[in-house]
Scaffold this motif. Sequence first.
Motif, mmCIF file in Angstrom:
data_model
loop_
_atom_site.group_PDB
_atom_site.id
_atom_site.type_symbol
_atom_site.label_atom_id
_atom_site.label_comp_id
_atom_site.label_asym_id
_atom_site.label_seq_id
_atom_site.Cartn_x
_atom_site.Cartn_y
_atom_site.Cartn_z
ATOM 1 N N ASP A 1 0.881 -1.163 0.000
ATOM 2 C CA ASP A 1 0.000 0.000 0.000
ATOM 3 C C ASP A 1 0.926 1.223 0.000
ATOM 4 N N CYS A 2 1.307 1.682 -1.171
ATOM 5 C CA CYS A 2 2.428 2.619 -1.280
ATOM 6 C C CYS A 2 1.986 4.069 -1.458
ATOM 7 N N TYR A 3 2.816 4.950 -0.914
ATOM 8 C CA TYR A 3 2.688 6.384 -1.179
ATOM 9 C C TYR A 3 4.083 6.990 -1.174
ATOM 10 N N VAL A 4 4.196 8.212 -1.718
ATOM 11 C CA VAL A 4 5.472 8.909 -1.808
ATOM 12 C C VAL A 4 5.388 10.207 -1.014
ATOM 13 N N SER A 5 6.400 10.443 -0.191
ATOM 14 C CA SER A 5 6.502 11.690 0.555
ATOM 15 C C SER A 5 7.552 12.579 -0.120
ATOM 16 N N LEU A 6 7.273 13.887 -0.200
ATOM 17 C CA LEU A 6 8.183 14.840 -0.827
ATOM 18 C C LEU A 6 8.634 15.853 0.222
ATOM 19 N N ARG A 7 9.944 16.010 0.352
ATOM 20 C CA ARG A 7 10.505 16.969 1.311
ATOM 21 C C ARG A 7 11.486 17.886 0.605
ATOM 22 N N LEU A 8 11.177 19.186 0.611
ATOM 23 C CA LEU A 8 12.057 20.194 0.036
ATOM 24 C C LEU A 8 12.117 21.363 1.022
ATOM 25 N N PRO A 9 12.937 21.249 2.073
ATOM 26 C CA PRO A 9 12.905 22.222 3.172
ATOM 27 C C PRO A 9 13.330 23.619 2.791
ATOM 28 N N THR A 10 13.972 23.805 1.635
ATOM 29 C CA THR A 10 14.359 25.147 1.192
ATOM 30 C C THR A 10 13.223 25.859 0.464
ATOM 31 N N ALA A 11 12.090 25.168 0.270
ATOM 32 C CA ALA A 11 10.963 25.780 -0.444
ATOM 33 C C ALA A 11 9.651 25.667 0.312
ATOM 34 N N SER A 12 9.564 24.735 1.237
ATOM 35 C CA SER A 12 8.315 24.534 1.964
ATOM 36 C C SER A 12 8.615 24.022 3.361
ATOM 37 N N VAL B 1 6.460 22.377 5.087
ATOM 38 C CA VAL B 1 5.718 21.125 5.284
ATOM 39 C C VAL B 1 6.087 20.139 4.184
ATOM 40 N N ASP B 2 5.961 18.864 4.490
ATOM 41 C CA ASP B 2 6.189 17.815 3.506
ATOM 42 C C ASP B 2 4.882 17.498 2.789
ATOM 43 N N TYR B 3 4.991 17.238 1.484
ATOM 44 C CA TYR B 3 3.820 16.838 0.707
ATOM 45 C C TYR B 3 3.768 15.314 0.616
ATOM 46 N N GLN B 4 2.609 14.804 0.232
ATOM 47 C CA GLN B 4 2.440 13.344 0.184
ATOM 48 C C GLN B 4 1.386 12.975 -0.854
ATOM 49 N N THR B 5 1.676 11.938 -1.613
ATOM 50 C CA THR B 5 0.690 11.437 -2.573
ATOM 51 C C THR B 5 -0.387 10.653 -1.821
ATOM 52 N N LYS B 6 -1.429 10.318 -2.539
ATOM 53 C CA LYS B 6 -2.428 9.410 -1.967
ATOM 54 C C LYS B 6 -1.836 8.006 -1.897
ATOM 55 N N THR B 7 -2.409 7.166 -1.100
ATOM 56 C CA THR B 7 -1.949 5.788 -0.958
ATOM 57 C C THR B 7 -2.663 4.896 -1.971
ATOM 58 N N ILE B 8 -1.890 4.150 -2.733
ATOM 59 C CA ILE B 8 -2.442 3.184 -3.693
ATOM 60 C C ILE B 8 -2.345 1.799 -3.056
ATOM 61 N N SER B 9 -3.493 1.173 -2.839
ATOM 62 C CA SER B 9 -3.536 -0.069 -2.068
ATOM 63 C C SER B 9 -3.383 -1.308 -2.949
ATOM 64 N N ASN B 10 -2.801 -2.335 -2.331
ATOM 65 C CA ASN B 10 -2.750 -3.693 -2.890
ATOM 66 C C ASN B 10 -2.149 -3.759 -4.291
ATOM 67 N N THR B 11 -1.034 -3.116 -4.485
ATOM 68 C CA THR B 11 -0.328 -3.239 -5.756
ATOM 69 C C THR B 11 1.153 -2.951 -5.553
ATOM 70 N N ASN B 12 1.973 -3.678 -6.265
ATOM 71 C CA ASN B 12 3.412 -3.442 -6.245
ATOM 72 C C ASN B 12 3.856 -2.566 -7.411
ATOM 73 N N ASN B 13 2.867 -2.106 -8.200
ATOM 74 C CA ASN B 13 3.155 -1.199 -9.311
ATOM 75 C C ASN B 13 2.186 -0.021 -9.247
ATOM 76 N N PRO B 14 2.258 0.779 -8.184
ATOM 77 C CA PRO B 14 1.292 1.872 -8.007
ATOM 78 C C PRO B 14 1.506 2.981 -9.035
#
Length: 834
Positions: free
Chosen positions: A62-73, A75-88
């Motif tokens: 159940d994968c999601y990606v977190s984005l961290r760019l402390p020189t521009a924001s 707060v960290d951004y985050q994608t939605k979670t894609i469930s039950n797949t190894n190829n989200p």
Amino acid sequence: MFMRVSTRILPAVVSVLYKSEDVPRKATPLSFKREQQPYYDLSVKIIRAKNIVGGDFLTEGDCYVSLRLPTASVVDYQTKTISNTNNPEWNETFNYRIQSTVKNVLELSLYDANVKGKKLLSSVAFDIGKIQLGHSLNTTIDLKDKEQLEVEFHLEKCNDPPNEILTNGVLVAQPCTCVETKVRNVNNAQMVGTGVNTQYNMSLKVDGAYEEEQVTTLKPISNPVWNENFVFHIDKSLDPKLKIDLIQTSTVLQDDMHVEMTKDTSIVGSGSEPLYQLPLGKNVAVTLPLGQEQSVDLKLKAKKCVEDLDVRLSFDLADPEKEFLVKRKKFVARALKKALQLKKTPKDIHVPVIAILGSGGGIRAMTSLYGALSGLQQMHLLDCVTYMVGVSGSTWCMSTLYQDTDWSRKDMKGPILHAKKQVTKAKTSVLSKDRLGYYINALVEKNRSGQSVTVTDLWGLIIESFLDWKENKIKLSDQQKAVRRGQNPFPIYASLNVKSDVSAKDFGEWFECTPYEAGLPKYGAYIPIQHFGSKFFMGYLIKKCPEIKVSFLAGLWGSAFAANLEEILREVIGTSNTWMQNLHDAIRVTDEHSQSTQLQMRTIIPARMLDTIVKNLFVSRLTAAETFNFLRGLFLHRMYEQNHNFMKGQTTHLDSSPNYLTPMANQLYLVDAGFSINSAFPLALRSQRRVDVILSFSFSRGSPFKVLKKTEEYCVEHDIPFPKIDVPDILEQSLQECYVFTDEKNPRIPTVIHFPLTNATFRNYKAPGVERTSEEEKYYGSFVLEAEQSPYSTLQFTYTANDFDRLVDLNCYNVMNNKDIILMVLKQAMARKR
């Protein structure tokens, strides 16, 4: 090659002369400059991931990606979670406004959100500098095994006006904005529940601001009116938002206990207001919706902080130190004329800069330095010295001496007798009831002043008791009186900035304190010593705290007990614990052919949970001296790694991870500099100090050339001129009192006169050229420093009178017995200045 140098006192003293290549150094501006730099719009599209090994043996990830760019924001951004797949597949886009001057490194972290909580699968650091302006970059990032992450970047010009920045080529400072927030009243406040006693709390917070969350309370709830003012210092370039939560707390009174107990707390309204577009100097009325027809009336006013930074961004010396050097040259010139029996006083340009370096070693180092200084004074050479740089125990000697504004021009017998009285005195009183009460009151007072309090502060107070400073209120700035006329050598006190969870072998930054400044030469950032421990943000002094007294600093400079378990084992075993490397996260460089101005993309594969727990047990540092980080809110320049003044470590070093370097930390963790090199060569070798001759006194036990070899490694790594140290083992087995390391063909390389702590001829001579004759004299001189039951252990804080006298006399003798060697080097140094 080796050369024997004969003197009329010592039959043969080994002088080691080496040559090394003169490597030209890059010219880099020393002071800051003011620039106008544009913003760019960056879009990051997270497309998909492939072949992800997540989940467990029954389910897929159940994968999601977190984005961290402390020189521009903030707060960290985050994608939605894609469930039950190894190829989200996400196809989500995130937008940033980035600053063109700073080093922007985006961290993309892939997580598996399983039922047991999120699990980090891998992380990658991507240098935004790889993206060309006006172009898109679609890239497939290799993670671990066959796992991949597909991302698309696009960079465009931004319509916002350019930003004014200050930079020294390594750090970047931007205008700090102060936002005054006045909460006037809440409209249509609604009550939830049926609590007996109800009150409203309002929480105000700006992520990334200097100020913490601020909370105000009002009872009762009918027409709540605050009219309260709040202040937030912010970086407008990070898109900050004022967040307000309206919190209702209902309580019920229990009659049988006659106490009020909390029954229910709930957020009954929330809202946020962007701050980055607030006009400067104007009152802006805002009605902020909080949901359910509730709102809060605000009055906002943004003001620019004062224009001049309170942090000095420069790799040059401070003006007071430059002024000292001009005055000190007069003293040194006259002293050289007398010592070298010159016909004329040398001109200022021909006067060499001489530095004394005292190593660490607890009371042994403190006592030994007294002896060495006494020897130099008796030979009329102490007035030839420009700098005195100390580590650990040597700083205890220095900080005592500099309480007297003319100490070097007075007989050293007085300070030595005072030190003897304290060192030979029983130390049981330091834990007496009265002293413990004093310690507690001093720590409470420090805490009330707004400064951090750690175990190191208690250690500093104990040292104060050891040295009979009593309730010493002396500050380091008081020592300005001792150098204002150039009458004494300029003192520099060394420590090391580390991380709380990383070994000093892997990360350690030299930190210096002088009577005028405290700072990190690596970043070219300094603050007035009076403000060390105060609170800074974005280069500005936000909250001034009282100056830290020398007693607390003495504990910081000599906090050897702040070692973590890995460092202790390495010292005991004598080698690095290579098995520890297997416990760290795996880091793999995935684009080795990137341009030199860009960071190589690194994929981080986290260690197993058990490995992480074991690693943290070994590397956690619980007793470092914590102080507020005056670099907080500053960013690294996009070319910081190419700036020669930046003392960058190895390729795999944290210096290549800008998001985790000191400017991003809230605290500095300062420890004994002995964790790096037990003598502060890196501070003396700052090119701006132009030191020509170093009198190196090693009071360490163990290898007498360890500090030199470690310094040579440091200098090779950082391209600093230093003589080659290649000492045969036979010399360590039969130590002489003095070794000279120089390069006759390269005047840029300083000459090092090294004095290991050894009893070579003192056992046979009570003074240079005067042999011991009586049995009592022979007994006095016959002692072994490295004996198993030696009274000079680093952890020994009390000496007998005889042991103290012998150690002082030994170091005094070792210096005086090599007078001809020292004079020869000084003559050579003067010749090279011509």
